[in-house]
Scaffold this active site. Sequence first.
Site, PDB file in Angstrom:
ATOM      1  N   HIS A 152      45.010  36.990  53.439  1.00  0.00           N
ATOM      2  CA  HIS A 152      45.910  37.983  54.056  1.00  0.00           C
ATOM      3  C   HIS A 152      46.050  37.843  55.573  1.00  0.00           C
ATOM      4  CE1 HIS A 152      46.164  40.120  50.278  1.00  0.00           C
ATOM      5  NE2 HIS A 152      44.888  40.455  50.279  1.00  0.00           N
ATOM      6  N   GLY A 160      43.651  43.139  55.526  1.00  0.00           N
ATOM      7  CA  GLY A 160      43.023  43.151  54.201  1.00  0.00           C
ATOM      8  C   GLY A 160      41.680  42.461  54.174  1.00  0.00           C
ATOM      9  N   ASP A 187      43.694  35.393  42.979  1.00  0.00           N
ATOM     10  CA  ASP A 187      43.183  36.685  43.440  1.00  0.00           C
ATOM     11  C   ASP A 187      44.069  37.805  42.888  1.00  0.00           C
ATOM     12  OD1 ASP A 187      41.373  37.655  46.073  1.00  0.00           O
ATOM     13  OD2 ASP A 187      43.061  38.974  45.618  1.00  0.00           O
ATOM     14  N   HIS A 189      45.221  40.198  44.347  1.00  0.00           N
ATOM     15  CA  HIS A 189      46.226  40.636  45.326  1.00  0.00           C
ATOM     16  C   HIS A 189      47.166  39.483  45.708  1.00  0.00           C
ATOM     17  CE1 HIS A 189      42.746  43.365  45.816  1.00  0.00           C
ATOM     18  NE2 HIS A 189      43.701  44.281  45.855  1.00  0.00           N
ATOM     19  N   ASP A 274      38.547  39.390  41.928  1.00  0.00           N
ATOM     20  CA  ASP A 274      38.822  40.824  41.759  1.00  0.00           C
ATOM     21  C   ASP A 274      39.740  41.137  40.580  1.00  0.00           C
ATOM     22  OD1 ASP A 274      40.754  39.587  43.283  1.00  0.00           O
ATOM     23  OD2 ASP A 274      40.729  41.041  44.926  1.00  0.00           O
ATOM     24  N   TYR A 320      34.567  42.218  44.418  1.00  0.00           N
ATOM     25  CA  TYR A 320      33.784  43.278  45.062  1.00  0.00           C
ATOM     26  C   TYR A 320      32.687  43.818  44.161  1.00  0.00           C
ATOM     27  CZ  TYR A 320      37.803  42.497  47.930  1.00  0.00           C
ATOM     28  OH  TYR A 320      38.752  41.862  48.692  1.00  0.00           O
TER      29      TYR A 320
END
Length: 404
Positions: A152, A160, A187, A189, A274, A320
């Site tokens: 990001h 991010g 990812d 995101h 994630d 995470y």
Amino acid sequence: MKQETEARDGDTPPAPIAPATRDAVFIGAARYRRASYGGNHPLGIPRVSLTADLIRCYGAFTEGEYLESYKARVAELERFHTREYVAVMRRCEALGKVRDRHRKRHNIGNFENPYFTDFFTIPATAAGGSIQGAEEVLAGRIAFNPAGGMHHAMPDRARGFCFFNDPVLGILRLRQEGWRVLYLDLDAHHGDGVECAFRNDPHVLTVSLHMDTEYAYPFEGGRIEDHGPLRNAVNLPLPEATNDTEYRAAFETVWPQTVERFAPDAVVLQAGTDMLLPDPLGKFSISTQLFVELVERVLEAGPCHVDGTPRLLVLGGGGYHPLMLARCWTGVWAALSGRALPLGLPPRGRALLEAVDWDMDEEDEEYYASLFESRCDPGREGALREDVGRRLDMLRRTHPLFLR
Ligand SMILES: [Zn+2]
């Protein structure tokens, strides 16, 4: 503040060395063992060192496979980042804090991108690892820099949780040799910083499968119709609760076509974890075994050196839940180095994960036991919802890369 956990030397003898069948390197750093980001931040958890320790519990590093990451030089960071931003990051580390005017201007020293000890050194080392990884790929090896994948970050500001955009720096190193690069971002995101960096370079194709930005960070962009001015971006946003069956269908729609049509010289894979079901920030329902299966598909169908070694640079990314992440990236390393590691966790590996300071929430209960027993999760196969089918169809029908 949580500290990275070291493998404990119990009574059990060290695991026998599992032989590798591919030439691959894992890039880590002793300094990652110290906690960064702070205990209240989603990244204030053990990640790279925990993964390396779990791999050691399997006896799956041999001489020369583990490399210490170098710290990117200022001039290397400036290949993408502004001189001012790099200088400010260094100054903050020297000062031991972030000044107000820098906080606003560069989006640092706040909750999202907090100040921590070695504020410049840690992100510069993660960035150095991706440049080093690119050099390993140029030299004929597969490289895995799990501290990388900070997709990001922008030229003049953090975003991010990402300070320096190491995927961009790794790709630029390959571009220096004239290589065409396919960037695949798994990812959860959208890989927005990388897409933006190469929107004017027709020799880089960025491909991102991600949580729809209607409900997830970065809350804009990454739509199916966002192809970029040169049509060198492929975006596939997916709905909440996407399962293994749906994600596999999405991946198979995107991957073989893009790699065949773009014909890259190398692949850079962002392997943020994630997307795995219990991730505290992710909203997908994907299993660890599917994640490793996807990496195997990339190994099978990507560009290779003349000796058959895939030209592949793998980076970390989000993720995470430290236990899920360490199990998953251990599986990724097994796939990259071509090792048949048992699915069951060795006793020392189990003890390693049990010693991590991590509060299980209610969602963890269902598979709590399997977390410490196996590298596999309960199956996440399911129905292919109409919504997902419609998205795949729209991508196939509208993206110029698929219409050619
Ligand atoms: Zn992410």
